[in-house]
Design an enzyme around this catalytic site. Structure first.
Site, PDB file in Angstrom:
ATOM      1  N   LYS A  22     -11.554  -1.533   3.202  1.00 28.51           N
ATOM      2  CA  LYS A  22     -10.031  -1.893   2.870  1.00 28.51           C
ATOM      3  C   LYS A  22      -9.248  -0.996   3.591  1.00 28.51           C
ATOM      4  CE  LYS A  22      -8.071  -1.010  -1.064  1.00 28.51           C
ATOM      5  NZ  LYS A  22      -6.904  -0.290  -0.592  1.00 28.51           N
ATOM      6  N   ASN A  23      -9.257   0.266   3.570  1.00 27.49           N
ATOM      7  CA  ASN A  23      -8.436   1.260   3.862  1.00 27.49           C
ATOM      8  C   ASN A  23      -8.230   1.627   5.618  1.00 27.49           C
ATOM      9  OD1 ASN A  23      -7.608   1.451   1.608  1.00 27.49           O
ATOM     10  ND2 ASN A  23      -8.197   3.483   0.893  1.00 27.49           N
ATOM     11  N   ARG A  93       1.363  -0.816  -1.790  1.00 23.16           N
ATOM     12  CA  ARG A  93       2.191   0.119  -1.420  1.00 23.16           C
ATOM     13  C   ARG A  93       1.780   0.357   0.088  1.00 23.16           C
ATOM     14  NH1 ARG A  93       1.427   5.049  -0.920  1.00 23.16           N
ATOM     15  NH2 ARG A  93       3.657   5.752  -1.384  1.00 23.16           N
ATOM     16  N   CYS A 117       4.054   4.286  -9.061  1.00 19.51           N
ATOM     17  CA  CYS A 117       2.576   3.750  -8.713  1.00 19.51           C
ATOM     18  C   CYS A 117       1.959   4.332  -9.868  1.00 19.51           C
ATOM     19  CB  CYS A 117       2.125   4.151  -7.389  1.00 19.51           C
ATOM     20  SG  CYS A 117       0.356   3.896  -7.201  1.00 19.51           S
ATOM     21  N   ARG A 122       3.573   9.266  -5.675  1.00 15.79           N
ATOM     22  CA  ARG A 122       3.247   8.791  -4.198  1.00 15.79           C
ATOM     23  C   ARG A 122       4.439   8.626  -3.301  1.00 15.79           C
ATOM     24  NH1 ARG A 122      -2.087   4.771  -4.427  1.00 15.79           N
ATOM     25  NH2 ARG A 122      -2.467   5.755  -2.465  1.00 15.79           N
ATOM     26  N   PRO A 123       5.228   9.846  -3.082  1.00 17.26           N
ATOM     27  CA  PRO A 123       6.456   9.295  -2.349  1.00 17.26           C
ATOM     28  C   PRO A 123       5.850   9.021  -0.650  1.00 17.26           C
ATOM     29  CG  PRO A 123       6.024  11.760  -2.787  1.00 17.26           C
ATOM     30  CD  PRO A 123       4.913  10.913  -3.307  1.00 17.26           C
ATOM     31  N   VAL A 124       7.107   8.564   0.014  1.00 20.53           N
ATOM     32  CA  VAL A 124       6.733   8.576   1.559  1.00 20.53           C
ATOM     33  C   VAL A 124       7.725   9.332   2.311  1.00 20.53           C
ATOM     34  CG1 VAL A 124       5.763   6.047   1.547  1.00 20.53           C
ATOM     35  CG2 VAL A 124       8.093   6.403   1.419  1.00 20.53           C
ATOM     36  N   ASP A 125       8.111  10.379   1.586  1.00 17.81           N
ATOM     37  CA  ASP A 125       9.106  11.346   2.503  1.00 17.81           C
ATOM     38  C   ASP A 125       8.369  11.628   3.792  1.00 17.81           C
ATOM     39  OD1 ASP A 125       7.300  12.384   0.720  1.00 17.81           O
ATOM     40  OD2 ASP A 125       8.493  14.490   1.133  1.00 17.81           O
ATOM     41  N   LEU A 126       7.057  12.024   3.849  1.00 15.71           N
ATOM     42  CA  LEU A 126       6.413  12.492   5.103  1.00 15.71           C
ATOM     43  C   LEU A 126       6.664  11.674   6.087  1.00 15.71           C
ATOM     44  CD1 LEU A 126       3.467  14.399   3.352  1.00 15.71           C
ATOM     45  CD2 LEU A 126       5.656  15.523   3.870  1.00 15.71           C
ATOM     46  N   ASP A 309     -10.745   8.754  -4.259  1.00 12.19           N
ATOM     47  CA  ASP A 309     -11.046   7.659  -4.638  1.00 12.19           C
ATOM     48  C   ASP A 309     -12.389   7.233  -5.489  1.00 12.19           C
ATOM     49  OD1 ASP A 309      -8.603   6.722  -3.600  1.00 12.19           O
ATOM     50  OD2 ASP A 309      -9.309   6.075  -2.009  1.00 12.19           O
ATOM     51  N   LEU A 331      -5.212  15.465  -5.572  1.00  8.81           N
ATOM     52  CA  LEU A 331      -4.384  15.006  -4.636  1.00  8.81           C
ATOM     53  C   LEU A 331      -3.183  14.181  -5.301  1.00  8.81           C
ATOM     54  CD1 LEU A 331      -6.663  13.648  -1.836  1.00  8.81           C
ATOM     55  CD2 LEU A 331      -5.347  15.805  -2.011  1.00  8.81           C
ATOM     56  N   ARG A 401      -8.102  -6.481  -5.965  1.00  9.56           N
ATOM     57  CA  ARG A 401      -7.491  -5.665  -4.802  1.00  9.56           C
ATOM     58  C   ARG A 401      -8.404  -5.223  -3.862  1.00  9.56           C
ATOM     59  NH1 ARG A 401      -3.688  -1.386  -6.325  1.00  9.56           N
ATOM     60  NH2 ARG A 401      -3.917  -1.419  -4.072  1.00  9.56           N
TER      61      ARG A 401
HETATM   62  C1  UD1 Z   1      -4.855   6.746   1.013  1.00  9.41           C
HETATM   63  C2  UD1 Z   1      -5.540   5.807   0.579  1.00  9.41           C
HETATM   64  C3  UD1 Z   1      -5.962   5.931  -0.782  1.00  9.41           C
HETATM   65  C4  UD1 Z   1      -6.336   7.276  -0.913  1.00  9.41           C
HETATM   66  C5  UD1 Z   1      -5.359   8.308  -0.495  1.00  9.41           C
HETATM   67  C6  UD1 Z   1      -5.949   9.945  -0.553  1.00  9.41           C
HETATM   68  C7  UD1 Z   1      -5.003   3.805   2.021  1.00  9.41           C
HETATM   69  C8  UD1 Z   1      -4.318   2.413   2.134  1.00  9.41           C
HETATM   70  N1  UD1 Z   1      -4.978   4.330   0.760  1.00  9.41           N
HETATM   71  O1  UD1 Z   1      -3.396   6.822   0.310  1.00  9.41           O
HETATM   72  O2  UD1 Z   1      -7.002   4.936  -1.331  1.00  9.41           O
HETATM   73  O3  UD1 Z   1      -6.620   7.785  -2.599  1.00  9.41           O
HETATM   74  O4  UD1 Z   1      -5.247   8.078   0.749  1.00  9.41           O
HETATM   75  O5  UD1 Z   1      -7.298   9.852   0.086  1.00  9.41           O
HETATM   76  O6  UD1 Z   1      -5.612   4.337   3.058  1.00  9.41           O
HETATM   77  N2  UD1 Z   1       2.394  12.712  -0.115  1.00  9.41           N
HETATM   78  C9  UD1 Z   1       3.614  12.921   0.006  1.00  9.41           C
HETATM   79  N3  UD1 Z   1       4.622  12.356   0.683  1.00  9.41           N
HETATM   80  C10 UD1 Z   1       4.285  11.498   1.801  1.00  9.41           C
HETATM   81  C11 UD1 Z   1       2.806  10.948   1.562  1.00  9.41           C
HETATM   82  C12 UD1 Z   1       1.966  11.502   0.717  1.00  9.41           C
HETATM   83  O7  UD1 Z   1       4.056  13.960  -0.773  1.00  9.41           O
HETATM   84  O8  UD1 Z   1       5.265  10.944   2.397  1.00  9.41           O
HETATM   85  C13 UD1 Z   1       1.537  13.164  -1.071  1.00  9.41           C
HETATM   86  C14 UD1 Z   1       0.872  11.898  -2.093  1.00  9.41           C
HETATM   87  O9  UD1 Z   1       1.705  11.910  -3.152  1.00  9.41           O
HETATM   88  C15 UD1 Z   1      -0.392  12.668  -2.494  1.00  9.41           C
HETATM   89  C16 UD1 Z   1      -0.732  13.296  -1.025  1.00  9.41           C
HETATM   90  O10 UD1 Z   1       0.285  13.566  -0.308  1.00  9.41           O
HETATM   91  O11 UD1 Z   1      -0.282  13.791  -3.125  1.00  9.41           O
HETATM   92  C17 UD1 Z   1      -1.822  12.556  -0.418  1.00  9.41           C
HETATM   93  O12 UD1 Z   1      -1.601  11.091  -0.130  1.00  9.41           O
HETATM   94  P1  UD1 Z   1      -1.877  10.093   1.111  1.00  9.41           P
HETATM   95  O13 UD1 Z   1      -2.734  10.734   1.847  1.00  9.41           O
HETATM   96  O14 UD1 Z   1      -0.559   9.970   1.723  1.00  9.41           O
HETATM   97  O15 UD1 Z   1      -2.438   8.889   0.529  1.00  9.41           O
HETATM   98  P2  UD1 Z   1      -2.032   7.333   0.943  1.00  9.41           P
HETATM   99  O16 UD1 Z   1      -1.986   7.460   2.420  1.00  9.41           O
HETATM  100  O17 UD1 Z   1      -0.926   6.728   0.167  1.00  9.41           O
END
Ligand code: UD1
Length: 422
Positions: A22-23, A93, A117, A122-126, A309, A331, A401
């Site tokens: 899926k990922n 998301r 979530c 799980r922010p998207v700031d990065l 996961d 994580l 899902r």
């Molecule tokens: C992806 C996987 C999810 C897996 C995760 C970690 C997909 C669709 N999902 O989720 O199954 O559990 O990787 O292996 O591939 N973070 C920030 N800011 C950001 C982005 C991330 O602070 O903008 C933090 C997150 O809160 C978390 C860490 O970085 O603590 C890792 O998250 P991330 O690798 O981004 O997870 P996803 O890509 O959402």
């Protein structure tokens, strides 16, 4: 609403096929937003998240055509929108994955903020910071990320503060459309990121450092890509790991086909440390019963470390290992929702901050339990396989899902499981 009724004290046997990841499928579907040709995606898992993502592409105006339950073609002549609405993003998301390709190719997009979530903030700031560094103007308006880059994005150096999987994937797709070279430092190295890079390379992109934490990519300046006509999604290492845990928790011999053992290194090592013997060839793996199941310690980290996961599934397994096992979640801050449900089944677990101690061996007893997120739910299924009596797992839309044909696969392995209506 459906729920799963599962009879416990099971021994499993036999073999099943593992679905596509899926990922990996999700970023590959997002990648089709960059194509100039018709692309056929193969080995797609037949799960709800994939259907949700295709419905988003359909809403944007892509021609999405399901060929069979594992194969779908996508073509884009003209998009009628570059907006990913709240309705879709709140369901999944990972819809954030359209941000990079839409902005990169079309110079504008609006994507609903994913919001809270079950497994933490799980922010998207990065993602946003990186796109701003590439020249995008981004504002948050009415719950939407509104992004513009009229003249296109510009290649630059992105140094991620934290390793982010979908963040790396988003920036790779944005960088493919940018002008000049983008260097991503502290990039994610997950197999799903590697597959995306390899497809970009096959599409003629100059891309270096695939599989390393520093990736360099030269963009096309908003010109669409000729993607390979057929793209086959890699096997799902998390589904495979979950079934290996099903074999392990029931102390059974089972075989999984259509897997890639190279992607399962951390999971295989941990199972061996517990006491299991595993044999594998290039695309299948067999787990054998252990004489004694030893306690273990693990910390979740980025690939190639132990995957977050798989944390919940190993916690269920720890209840059947001798002595105290320690699991540290590094994580996500709130990824222990399964603990209270496992406790309701009789597991002896103490939780302190981001560390759980599991005291084995616990006699688990079937109960009514609630699925809280995708992987937490699979831990409850695993616990149900060994519990005394019947376990009813509610809110299984979480499982739907991400796990294809869960009941059929477990039934094939000899479990007694059925889907019923509340
Ligand atoms: C992806 C996987 C999810 C897996 C995760 C970690 C997909 C669709 N999902 O989720 O199954 O559990 O990787 O292996 O591939 N973070 C920030 N800011 C950001 C982005 C991330 O602070 O903008 C933090 C997150 O809160 C978390 C860490 O970085 O603590 C890792 O998250 P991330 O690798 O981004 O997870 P996803 O890509 O959402």
């Amino acid at each position: 609403m459906d729920f799963l009724a599962l009879k416990g004290e099971t021994r499993l046997q036999g073999a099943i096929n593992i679905a596509g990841a899926k990922n990996s499928a999700l970023p590959l579907i997002a990648l089709t937003l960059l194509t100039t040709n018709k692309v056929i995606l193969e080995n797609l898992p037949n799960v709800v998240d994939i259907k949700t993502f295709f419905s988003l592409l359909d809403m944007l105006g892509c021609q999405v055509c399901e060929i069979d339950s594992h194969t779908t073609s996508v073509e884009i002549s003209k998009l009628n929108s570059t907006k990913a609405t709240y309705d879709i993003v709140r369901k999944m998301r990972a819809s954030i994955l359209v941000l990079g390709p839409l902005l990169g190719r079309f110079g504008h997009c609006e994507v609903s903020l994913p919001g809270g979530c079950a497994i933490g903030a799980r922010p998207v700031d990065l993602h946003i910071k990186a796109l701003e560094k590439m020249g995008a103007e981004i504002r948050i308006e009415g719950g939407y990320i509104v992004a513009t880059a009229k003249e296109g994005l510009k290649g630059t150096t992105i140094n991620f503060d934290k390793i982010t999987v979908t963040g790396t994937e988003n920036i790779l797709m944005a960088a493919a459309m940018a002008k000049g070279k983008t260097t991503i430092i502290n990039a994610a190295k997950e197999p799903e990121v590697v597959q995306l890079c390899e497809i970009l390379k096959e599409s003629g992109m100059e891309i270096n450092g695939i599989g390393s934490d520093e990736i360099e990519i030269y963009g096309t300046n908003m010109e669409g890509l000729k993607l390979p006509e057929k793209i086959a999604v890699i096997p799902d290492r998390i589904e495979a790991g979950t079934y290996l845990c099903a074999g392990a928790i029931t102390n059974s011999q089972i075989t999984l086909h259509k897997i890639n053992p190279n992607h399962l290194g951390a999971v295989i090592s941990k199972l061996e440390e517990i006491g299991f013997k595993l044999t594998f060839n290039h695309d299948s793996i067999t787990i054998y019963p252990a004489q004694k199941r030893n306690s273990f310690e693990l910390s979740t980290t980025e690939y190639p470390g132990f995957p977050t996961d798989m944390q919940a599934q190993f916690m269920a397994l720890a209840t059947q290992c001798e002595g105290s096992s320690i699991i540290e979640e590094r994580l996500f801050e709130n990824r222990f929702m399964h603990v209270s449900e496992l406790q309701r089944m009789g597991a002896n677990i103490s939780l302190r901050g981001n560390t759980a101690t599991i005291y084995g061996i616990s006699e688990l007893i079937g109960a009514d339990v609630m699925a809280t997120d995708l992987r937490a739910s699979s831990a409850l299924v695993l616990a149900g396989l060994v519990a005394k009596g019947e376990t009813n797992i509610h809110r299984i839309y979480h499982l739907d899902r991400g796990y294809e044909d869960l009941e059929a696969k477990l039934t094939k392995l000899g479990a007694q499981i059925s889907r019923l209506q509340e």
